[in-house]
Design an enzyme around this catalytic site. Structure first.
Site, PDB file in Angstrom:
ATOM      1  N   THR A  67       0.849  -1.179   0.000  1.00 24.16           N
ATOM      2  CA  THR A  67       0.000   0.000   0.000  1.00 24.16           C
ATOM      3  C   THR A  67       0.885   1.229   0.000  1.00 24.16           C
ATOM      4  O   THR A  67       2.115   1.118  -0.127  1.00 24.16           O
ATOM      5  CB  THR A  67      -1.026  -0.054   1.163  1.00 24.16           C
ATOM      6  OG1 THR A  67      -1.965   1.007   0.988  1.00 24.16           O
ATOM      7  CG2 THR A  67      -0.358   0.045   2.530  1.00 24.16           C
ATOM      8  N   LYS A  71       3.398   1.074  -3.902  1.00 25.73           N
ATOM      9  CA  LYS A  71       2.762   0.326  -5.001  1.00 25.73           C
ATOM     10  C   LYS A  71       3.533   0.411  -6.320  1.00 25.73           C
ATOM     11  O   LYS A  71       3.470  -0.501  -7.132  1.00 25.73           O
ATOM     12  CB  LYS A  71       1.324   0.820  -5.218  1.00 25.73           C
ATOM     13  CG  LYS A  71       0.355   0.339  -4.142  1.00 25.73           C
ATOM     14  CD  LYS A  71      -1.069   0.730  -4.497  1.00 25.73           C
ATOM     15  CE  LYS A  71      -2.045   0.187  -3.475  1.00 25.73           C
ATOM     16  NZ  LYS A  71      -3.441   0.465  -3.824  1.00 25.73           N
ATOM     17  N   ASN A  92      -0.367  -4.155  -6.099  1.00 26.51           N
ATOM     18  CA  ASN A  92      -0.846  -4.160  -4.708  1.00 26.51           C
ATOM     19  C   ASN A  92      -0.720  -5.529  -4.064  1.00 26.51           C
ATOM     20  O   ASN A  92      -0.948  -5.676  -2.866  1.00 26.51           O
ATOM     21  CB  ASN A  92      -2.300  -3.653  -4.609  1.00 26.51           C
ATOM     22  CG  ASN A  92      -3.310  -4.699  -5.019  1.00 26.51           C
ATOM     23  OD1 ASN A  92      -3.017  -5.577  -5.822  1.00 26.51           O
ATOM     24  ND2 ASN A  92      -4.504  -4.612  -4.470  1.00 26.51           N
ATOM     25  N   ASP A 107      -6.794  -4.470  -7.277  1.00 24.32           N
ATOM     26  CA  ASP A 107      -7.754  -3.390  -6.960  1.00 24.32           C
ATOM     27  C   ASP A 107      -8.860  -3.289  -8.017  1.00 24.32           C
ATOM     28  O   ASP A 107     -10.053  -3.257  -7.690  1.00 24.32           O
ATOM     29  CB  ASP A 107      -7.034  -2.038  -6.866  1.00 24.32           C
ATOM     30  CG  ASP A 107      -6.330  -1.842  -5.528  1.00 24.32           C
ATOM     31  OD1 ASP A 107      -6.716  -2.503  -4.539  1.00 24.32           O
ATOM     32  OD2 ASP A 107      -5.394  -1.020  -5.469  1.00 24.32           O
ATOM     33  N   GLY A 132     -11.160  10.925 -11.359  1.00 20.68           N
ATOM     34  CA  GLY A 132      -9.861  10.569 -10.777  1.00 20.68           C
ATOM     35  C   GLY A 132      -8.905   9.975 -11.796  1.00 20.68           C
ATOM     36  O   GLY A 132      -9.324   9.413 -12.822  1.00 20.68           O
ATOM     37  N   ALA A 133      -7.597  10.135 -11.503  1.00 20.74           N
ATOM     38  CA  ALA A 133      -6.559   9.597 -12.384  1.00 20.74           C
ATOM     39  C   ALA A 133      -5.346   9.153 -11.561  1.00 20.74           C
ATOM     40  O   ALA A 133      -4.234   9.126 -12.062  1.00 20.74           O
ATOM     41  CB  ALA A 133      -6.155  10.646 -13.420  1.00 20.74           C
ATOM     42  N   GLY A 134      -5.580   8.797 -10.295  1.00 26.92           N
ATOM     43  CA  GLY A 134      -4.495   8.307  -9.439  1.00 26.92           C
ATOM     44  C   GLY A 134      -4.368   6.788  -9.557  1.00 26.92           C
ATOM     45  O   GLY A 134      -4.825   6.192 -10.541  1.00 26.92           O
ATOM     46  N   GLY A 135      -3.767   6.182  -8.532  1.00 25.64           N
ATOM     47  CA  GLY A 135      -3.507   4.745  -8.581  1.00 25.64           C
ATOM     48  C   GLY A 135      -4.780   3.912  -8.666  1.00 25.64           C
ATOM     49  O   GLY A 135      -4.854   2.969  -9.468  1.00 25.64           O
ATOM     50  N   ALA A 136      -5.768   4.236  -7.855  1.00 27.94           N
ATOM     51  CA  ALA A 136      -7.016   3.456  -7.872  1.00 27.94           C
ATOM     52  C   ALA A 136      -7.706   3.611  -9.221  1.00 27.94           C
ATOM     53  O   ALA A 136      -8.211   2.635  -9.798  1.00 27.94           O
ATOM     54  CB  ALA A 136      -7.938   3.917  -6.741  1.00 27.94           C
ATOM     55  N   GLY A 250     -17.403   1.496  -1.198  1.00 32.22           N
ATOM     56  CA  GLY A 250     -16.012   1.090  -1.405  1.00 32.22           C
ATOM     57  C   GLY A 250     -15.624  -0.188  -0.676  1.00 32.22           C
ATOM     58  O   GLY A 250     -14.571  -0.764  -0.950  1.00 32.22           O
TER      59      GLY A 250
HETATM   60  P1  NDP Z   1      -4.121   9.043  -5.454  1.00 32.40           P
HETATM   61  O1  NDP Z   1      -3.524   9.984  -4.478  1.00 32.40           O
HETATM   62  O2  NDP Z   1      -3.253   8.221  -6.341  1.00 32.40           O
HETATM   63  O3  NDP Z   1      -5.147   9.873  -6.418  1.00 32.40           O
HETATM   64  C1  NDP Z   1      -6.044  10.787  -5.874  1.00 32.40           C
HETATM   65  C2  NDP Z   1      -7.035  11.254  -6.954  1.00 32.40           C
HETATM   66  O4  NDP Z   1      -7.998  12.095  -6.301  1.00 32.40           O
HETATM   67  C3  NDP Z   1      -6.402  12.115  -8.056  1.00 32.40           C
HETATM   68  O5  NDP Z   1      -7.097  11.888  -9.263  1.00 32.40           O
HETATM   69  C4  NDP Z   1      -6.652  13.536  -7.541  1.00 32.40           C
HETATM   70  O6  NDP Z   1      -6.735  14.489  -8.572  1.00 32.40           O
HETATM   71  C5  NDP Z   1      -8.029  13.375  -6.926  1.00 32.40           C
HETATM   72  N1  NDP Z   1      -8.332  14.391  -5.933  1.00 32.40           N
HETATM   73  C6  NDP Z   1      -7.906  14.423  -4.635  1.00 32.40           C
HETATM   74  N2  NDP Z   1      -8.413  15.503  -4.008  1.00 32.40           N
HETATM   75  C7  NDP Z   1      -9.166  16.164  -4.927  1.00 32.40           C
HETATM   76  C8  NDP Z   1      -9.949  17.361  -4.886  1.00 32.40           C
HETATM   77  N3  NDP Z   1     -10.071  18.072  -3.768  1.00 32.40           N
HETATM   78  N4  NDP Z   1     -10.608  17.735  -6.009  1.00 32.40           N
HETATM   79  C9  NDP Z   1     -10.508  17.013  -7.141  1.00 32.40           C
HETATM   80  N5  NDP Z   1      -9.765  15.871  -7.259  1.00 32.40           N
HETATM   81  C10 NDP Z   1      -9.105  15.467  -6.156  1.00 32.40           C
HETATM   82  O7  NDP Z   1      -5.083   8.100  -4.584  1.00 32.40           O
HETATM   83  P2  NDP Z   1      -5.575   6.620  -4.917  1.00 32.40           P
HETATM   84  O8  NDP Z   1      -5.933   6.564  -6.358  1.00 32.40           O
HETATM   85  O9  NDP Z   1      -4.618   5.636  -4.373  1.00 32.40           O
HETATM   86  O10 NDP Z   1      -6.896   6.516  -4.005  1.00 32.40           O
HETATM   87  C11 NDP Z   1      -8.084   7.199  -4.329  1.00 32.40           C
HETATM   88  C12 NDP Z   1      -9.186   6.742  -3.407  1.00 32.40           C
HETATM   89  O11 NDP Z   1      -9.490   5.373  -3.655  1.00 32.40           O
HETATM   90  C13 NDP Z   1      -8.812   6.847  -1.926  1.00 32.40           C
HETATM   91  O12 NDP Z   1      -9.927   7.325  -1.221  1.00 32.40           O
HETATM   92  C14 NDP Z   1      -8.534   5.407  -1.530  1.00 32.40           C
HETATM   93  O13 NDP Z   1      -8.828   5.173  -0.179  1.00 32.40           O
HETATM   94  C15 NDP Z   1      -9.519   4.672  -2.422  1.00 32.40           C
HETATM   95  N6  NDP Z   1      -9.137   3.279  -2.645  1.00 32.40           N
HETATM   96  C16 NDP Z   1     -10.057   2.336  -2.338  1.00 32.40           C
HETATM   97  C17 NDP Z   1      -9.789   1.012  -2.523  1.00 32.40           C
HETATM   98  C18 NDP Z   1     -10.833   0.019  -2.162  1.00 32.40           C
HETATM   99  O14 NDP Z   1     -10.516  -1.171  -2.119  1.00 32.40           O
HETATM  100  N7  NDP Z   1     -12.066   0.438  -1.929  1.00 32.40           N
HETATM  101  C19 NDP Z   1      -8.492   0.542  -3.056  1.00 32.40           C
HETATM  102  C20 NDP Z   1      -7.586   1.649  -3.390  1.00 32.40           C
HETATM  103  C21 NDP Z   1      -7.904   2.958  -3.168  1.00 32.40           C
HETATM  104  P3  NDP Z   1      -5.405  15.302  -9.081  1.00 32.40           P
HETATM  105  O15 NDP Z   1      -4.755  14.400 -10.097  1.00 32.40           O
HETATM  106  O16 NDP Z   1      -5.984  16.532  -9.661  1.00 32.40           O
HETATM  107  O17 NDP Z   1      -4.567  15.542  -7.861  1.00 32.40           O
END
Ligand code: NDP
Length: 285
Positions: A67, A71, A92, A107, A132-136, A250
């Site tokens: 985690t 990752k 993961n 995931d 969103g465009a992060g890891g998840a 989730g």
């Molecule tokens: P990351 O930090 O990799 O990505 C975060 C994402 O959220 C980015 O796209 C970011 O946009 C966006 N973001 C954060 N704050 C804001 C805001 N205020 N306004 C607009 N966009 C925002 O995180 P992860 O991808 O790892 O995780 C995302 C969520 O998924 C978390 O809540 C995590 O707990 C959850 N998760 C759940 C799992 C499950 O099994 N249910 C497994 C893995 C994750 P920007 O690019 O603009 O910064």
């Protein structure tokens, strides 16, 4: 029969890990299957990740979850990556096969399996909007494309990150994925069958935060799914329910990413109900 006091060991490497509840459900699964296995949370600093990965061999461990913040960094210490983990660019779950460390990503698979089993909806042919465009988001988008969605619109605040993710996934999957920058209020289109929040908006402690979206044009059977599991009932899901839209929290993704890791490690199908029950009890929901 001779007593066996030796445990098979799996767990998670991360920082922090104190609040990671995956072990509760994995150990419930092991107990239900009569397996003498343990799942431990190990706090591992980034500079210690290489040593920690070597310890998998030292202790004869059966696998490990990764985690935040490991990752992506863990890839340097693996022998092979599954095709999906390669596409996602993050791992993961590590399983061990003939002494080789193989990187997987459960995931997105957990997300899709949760949709199918908990909501009874197959993503094939569905038009999807994902925040969103992060890891998840990368993991979920990859598996949605592999599951055959007909359209995947990625909406993200940071244009750079959104365009990069969409470009990468288009190149590796040739899937129907496109990008739109998130400016002001995003109007969820009537054409969407599935709306997914893969941002961290609404995650504890910022539980009153809600993605700036307008759901008023959504068709009545559009499924709203939140990746945020802490708390499971997010503001977004509450707003969707108030409009009578079906929702999925989730915890579904969390349980099924664990179920799939359990299968990879043990070669057995776990008692999913026991895992879900243990997780809900631990989280008090
Ligand atoms: P990351 O930090 O990799 O990505 C975060 C994402 O959220 C980015 O796209 C970011 O946009 C966006 N973001 C954060 N704050 C804001 C805001 N205020 N306004 C607009 N966009 C925002 O995180 P992860 O991808 O790892 O995780 C995302 C969520 O998924 C978390 O809540 C995590 O707990 C959850 N998760 C759940 C799992 C499950 O099994 N249910 C497994 C893995 C994750 P920007 O690019 O603009 O910064």
């Amino acid at each position: 029969m001779a007593a066996n006091y030796q445990h098979e060991l799996v767990g998670v490497f991360g920082q922090p890990v104190a609040e990671n509840p995956t072990g509760v459900m994995q150990e419930a699964g092991f107990a239900a299957a009569g397996l003498n296995w343990r799942y431990l949370n190990f706090e591992v600093a980034p500079e210690k990740l290489g040593d920690a990965m070597k310890a998998l061999h030292t202790f004869g461990m059966r696998g490990i979850n990764l985690t935040i913040p490991h990752k992506v960094a863990v890839i340097d210490y693996l022998d092979e990556l599954s095709p999906e983990a390669k596409t996602i660019g993050a791992v993961n779950t590590v399983r061990i096969e003939n002494g080789k460390l193989i990187g997987e990503n459960t995931d997105g698979k957990g997300f899709v399996r949760g949709m199918r089993q908990d909501s009874g909806i197959d993503p094939a042919g569905k038009r999807v909007v994902m925040l969103g465009a992060g890891g998840a988001a990368r993991a979920v988008a990859t598996e949605l494309i592999l599951a055959g969605v007909s359209d995947l619109l990625v909406v993200n605040r940071s244009t750079d990150r959104g365009e990069k993710m969409v470009g990468d996934l288009k190149a590796s999957t040739a899937g129907p994925i496109r990008f739109q920058a998130w400016q002001g209020t995003f109007e969820v289109p009537e054409s969407a069958d599935l709306f997914v929040n893969c941002t961290s908006i609404g995650l504890f402690p910022d539980v009153n935060a809600m993605p700036n979206v307008d759901l008023s044009r959504a068709q009545p059977n559009m499924l709203v799914v939140d990746a945020v599991f802490n708390p499971p009932q997010t503001k977004l899901l509450t707003a969707a329910k108030e409009r009578g839209l079906p929702t999925l929290d989730g915890l579904s993704m969390l349980v099924y990413q664990g179920v799939i890791a359990f299968q990879m490690w043990t070669g057995q199908d776990p008692d999913e109900a026991a895992m879900k029950r243990a997780l809900r009890e631990a989280l008090g929901v």
